[in-house]
Design a protein around this motif. Structure first.
Motif, PDB file in Angstrom:
ATOM      1  N   ASN A 170       0.804  -1.215   0.000  1.00  0.00           N
ATOM      2  CA  ASN A 170       0.000   0.000   0.000  1.00  0.00           C
ATOM      3  C   ASN A 170       0.848   1.282   0.000  1.00  0.00           C
ATOM      4  OD1 ASN A 170      -1.762   1.734   2.584  1.00  0.00           O
ATOM      5  ND2 ASN A 170      -2.198   1.847   0.424  1.00  0.00           N
ATOM      6  N   THR A 177       0.941  -0.806  -7.126  1.00  0.00           N
ATOM      7  CA  THR A 177      -0.315  -0.171  -6.721  1.00  0.00           C
ATOM      8  C   THR A 177      -0.111   1.310  -6.440  1.00  0.00           C
ATOM      9  OG1 THR A 177       0.001  -0.739  -4.383  1.00  0.00           O
ATOM     10  CG2 THR A 177      -1.195  -2.314  -5.734  1.00  0.00           C
ATOM     11  N   THR A 178       0.983   1.653  -5.776  1.00  0.00           N
ATOM     12  CA  THR A 178       1.275   3.065  -5.504  1.00  0.00           C
ATOM     13  C   THR A 178       1.507   3.824  -6.799  1.00  0.00           C
ATOM     14  OG1 THR A 178       2.233   2.610  -3.320  1.00  0.00           O
ATOM     15  CG2 THR A 178       2.902   4.646  -4.395  1.00  0.00           C
ATOM     16  N   ALA A 181      -1.926   4.207  -8.493  1.00  0.00           N
ATOM     17  CA  ALA A 181      -2.803   5.151  -7.784  1.00  0.00           C
ATOM     18  C   ALA A 181      -2.328   6.586  -7.960  1.00  0.00           C
ATOM     19  CB  ALA A 181      -2.865   4.787  -6.304  1.00  0.00           C
ATOM     20  N   ASN A 196      -1.166   8.836   2.902  1.00  0.00           N
ATOM     21  CA  ASN A 196      -1.534   7.430   3.093  1.00  0.00           C
ATOM     22  C   ASN A 196      -0.969   6.889   4.408  1.00  0.00           C
ATOM     23  OD1 ASN A 196      -1.792   4.766   0.626  1.00  0.00           O
ATOM     24  ND2 ASN A 196      -2.417   4.795   2.746  1.00  0.00           N
ATOM     25  N   THR A 345      -3.766  -4.160  -8.057  1.00  0.00           N
ATOM     26  CA  THR A 345      -3.248  -3.292  -9.112  1.00  0.00           C
ATOM     27  C   THR A 345      -4.260  -3.124 -10.237  1.00  0.00           C
ATOM     28  OG1 THR A 345      -0.992  -4.032  -8.643  1.00  0.00           O
ATOM     29  CG2 THR A 345      -1.355  -2.928 -10.742  1.00  0.00           C
ATOM     30  N   ILE A 348      -7.170  -0.880  -9.345  1.00  0.00           N
ATOM     31  CA  ILE A 348      -6.832   0.547  -9.408  1.00  0.00           C
ATOM     32  C   ILE A 348      -6.781   1.012 -10.856  1.00  0.00           C
ATOM     33  CG2 ILE A 348      -5.039   2.254  -8.914  1.00  0.00           C
ATOM     34  CD1 ILE A 348      -4.326   0.590  -6.432  1.00  0.00           C
ATOM     35  N   ASP A 374      -5.526   3.147  -3.273  1.00  0.00           N
ATOM     36  CA  ASP A 374      -4.509   2.165  -2.896  1.00  0.00           C
ATOM     37  C   ASP A 374      -4.878   1.456  -1.602  1.00  0.00           C
ATOM     38  OD1 ASP A 374      -2.214   0.687  -2.914  1.00  0.00           O
ATOM     39  OD2 ASP A 374      -0.839   2.382  -2.964  1.00  0.00           O
ATOM     40  N   SER A 378      -5.788  -2.549  -1.346  1.00  0.00           N
ATOM     41  CA  SER A 378      -4.884  -3.397  -0.561  1.00  0.00           C
ATOM     42  C   SER A 378      -5.610  -4.039   0.617  1.00  0.00           C
ATOM     43  CB  SER A 378      -3.705  -2.562  -0.052  1.00  0.00           C
ATOM     44  OG  SER A 378      -2.916  -2.094  -1.124  1.00  0.00           O
TER      45      SER A 378
END
Length: 451
Positions: A170, A177-178, A181, A196, A345, A348, A374, A378
């Motif tokens: 995350n 994913t980061t 996002a 976050n 992923t 998103i 994210d 997650s």
């Protein structure tokens, strides 16, 4: 707030997306294996359905729309970031960075805080590696060893590993994913990290407290000589530090890969040729995800052209009456996508453009919208029993994924922290900080992007 004017759109345009989602659910139910449908096959099928729709439009025109969505500069940048992240992760692992990092932590663990220490190590490794799956594979054997030498539940140990893995998935600056996002919301990754982190930190602290209470009476130690070389931990520290200071992600990943390779060649882990071969292996390991992102970009381009995005925006806008409602809408969108696809992923990538439009219309901080995407992706990824992380940990431990669920403290607390953050408007941000300086060509829904 004045509502943006848009066409009503078409629900039928969303059919390829529905097919994409149902391929996962239907195949998983029929085969009792939710990993049986490859993502790339599912997105190719959905893409061809998208191209086949709207028969009044010339096929060449639809292909042009598809390729524009797939080939936008920001999609291409994301693909390059993905493969560089794979190169760094594989090179660092090959020269012993993962093993040294794990052993470094285990060497200093107090005997009565084994699970707390395992969780903290998982958090550090995952935020350094940028991959929850890599963290699970690296730490699950350690968790199994701890459980076998103590009276700690094996399910608790695996849930602890997954929790630590999802922490970094995350937050890590090199996590796909980061990257997805931050890019979809047009914000900087280090800025998204700060927001976050503030949201999920209480959840991590509460998780550590719960693990300490549950294992308070356990004073057994883990046998073994945990040898480590601190120099092999340096690539992770360098990448983490450079990313936090705002160095461009391409420079961070390329520099980290070279740094890890140099250390590996100095200590004999690599020759120059084997280093290059390992880089190639890492690139190949992420090619599939890069291709999936490109194909989804094209598919969503067609969906938007046919009015699907406008339909969703109207459908959601009618139910969103406030800024908090918009934030809950973003959280709900990505949650539903992850539950359906069991891939944070991809969820998103699917919902990012729509979340960006909602955030813009209701004045949601871009860093906050990226964090919500994210965070909730997650959160569910660490809970669904058919997710890759859960299946990997359960498989290595030879237990049922369902037995792990009652101990999934951190993924659940992530969601709770996200809900509380929306309700109380946390964290507070200055109005002047809401829009960070951006490169010229970044994605918008109007650009038919999906990253």
């Amino acid at each position: 707030m004045t509502e943006l004017k848009r066409d009503k759109g078409s629900a039928w345009a969303l059919f390829p997306l529905l097919v994409f989602v149902m391929l996962f659910i239907g195949t998983g139910i029929l085969t009792r294996d939710f990993s049986s449908m490859p993502l790339n096959v599912a997105v190719i099928i959905a893409s061809f359905i998208a191209l086949a729709m709207n028969p009044k439009e010339k096929f060449l025109k639809k292909v042009e729309i598809f390729t524009k969505g797939a080939g936008h500069p920001n999609i291409m940048l994301m693909a390059v970031i993905f493969i560089l992240a794979g190169a760094f992760s594989t090179v660092a692992k090959g020269m012993g960075a993962v093993e040294s990092t794990v052993n470094l932590g285990l060497s200093f663990l107090p005997a009565n805080l084994l699970m707390v220490g395992l969780f903290v190590i998982g958090c550090f490794i995952s935020i350094s590696m940028g991959t929850s799956m890599g963290t699970v594979v690296a730490l699950a054997p350690i968790g199994i060893g701890i459980a076998s030498q103590t009276d700690i539940s094996l399910a608790l140990a695996m849930a602890t590993v997954i929790g630590g893995a999802m922490f970094g998935d995350n937050l890590s600056m090199i996590s796909d994913t980061t990257i997805a996002a931050a890019r979809t919301q047009q914000t900087q990754m280090n800025a998204k990290f700060k927001i976050n982190f503030l949201i999920v930190l209480p959840g991590a602290i509460i998780t550590a407290i719960l693990l300490s209470i549950l294992t308070r009476g356990n004073v057994a130690t883990v046998a073994g000589d945990f040898h480590y070389d601190f120099i092999k931990v340096l690539p992770y520290l360098a990448v983490l530090g450079a990313a936090l200071f705002g160095v461009h992600v391409l420079i961070v990943l390329l520099g980290g890969t070279v740094f890890a390779g140099i250390i590996g060649m100095i200590d004999g882990s690599y020759s120059f040729v084997s280093f290059l071969q390992t880089v190639a292996e890492g690139i190949i390991s992420m090619e599939d995800l890069a291709i999936i992102a490109i194909l989804i970009g094209g598919m969503v381009g067609i969906i938007q052209y046919n009015g699907g995005i406008d339909f969703l925006m109207n459908f959601i806008s009618k139910r969103i009456k406030s800024k908090k409602g918009a934030e809950f809408g973003i959280a709900g969108l990505v949650s539903a996508a992850d539950i359906a696809t069991a891939n944070n992923t991809i969820s998103i990538l699917m919902t990012g453009p729509l979340a960006k439009q909602i955030a813009d219309e209701y004045d949601v901080d871009r860093r906050k919208s990226a964090s919500l995407l994210d965070l909730f992706a997650s959160c569910w990824q660490g809970i669904v029993p058919y997710g890759g992380q859960m299946l990997a940990a359960a498989g290595l431990a030879a237990i049922s994924p369902l037995s792990i669920l009652p101990y999934s403290f951190y993924p659940i607390l992530m969601g709770v922290c996200g809900i509380v953050a929306i309700l109380i408007g946390y964290p507070k941000t200055k109005k002047s900080d809401k829009i960070a300086p951006q490169p010229a060509a970044l994605p918008t829904a109007e650009d038919q992007l999906t990253d």
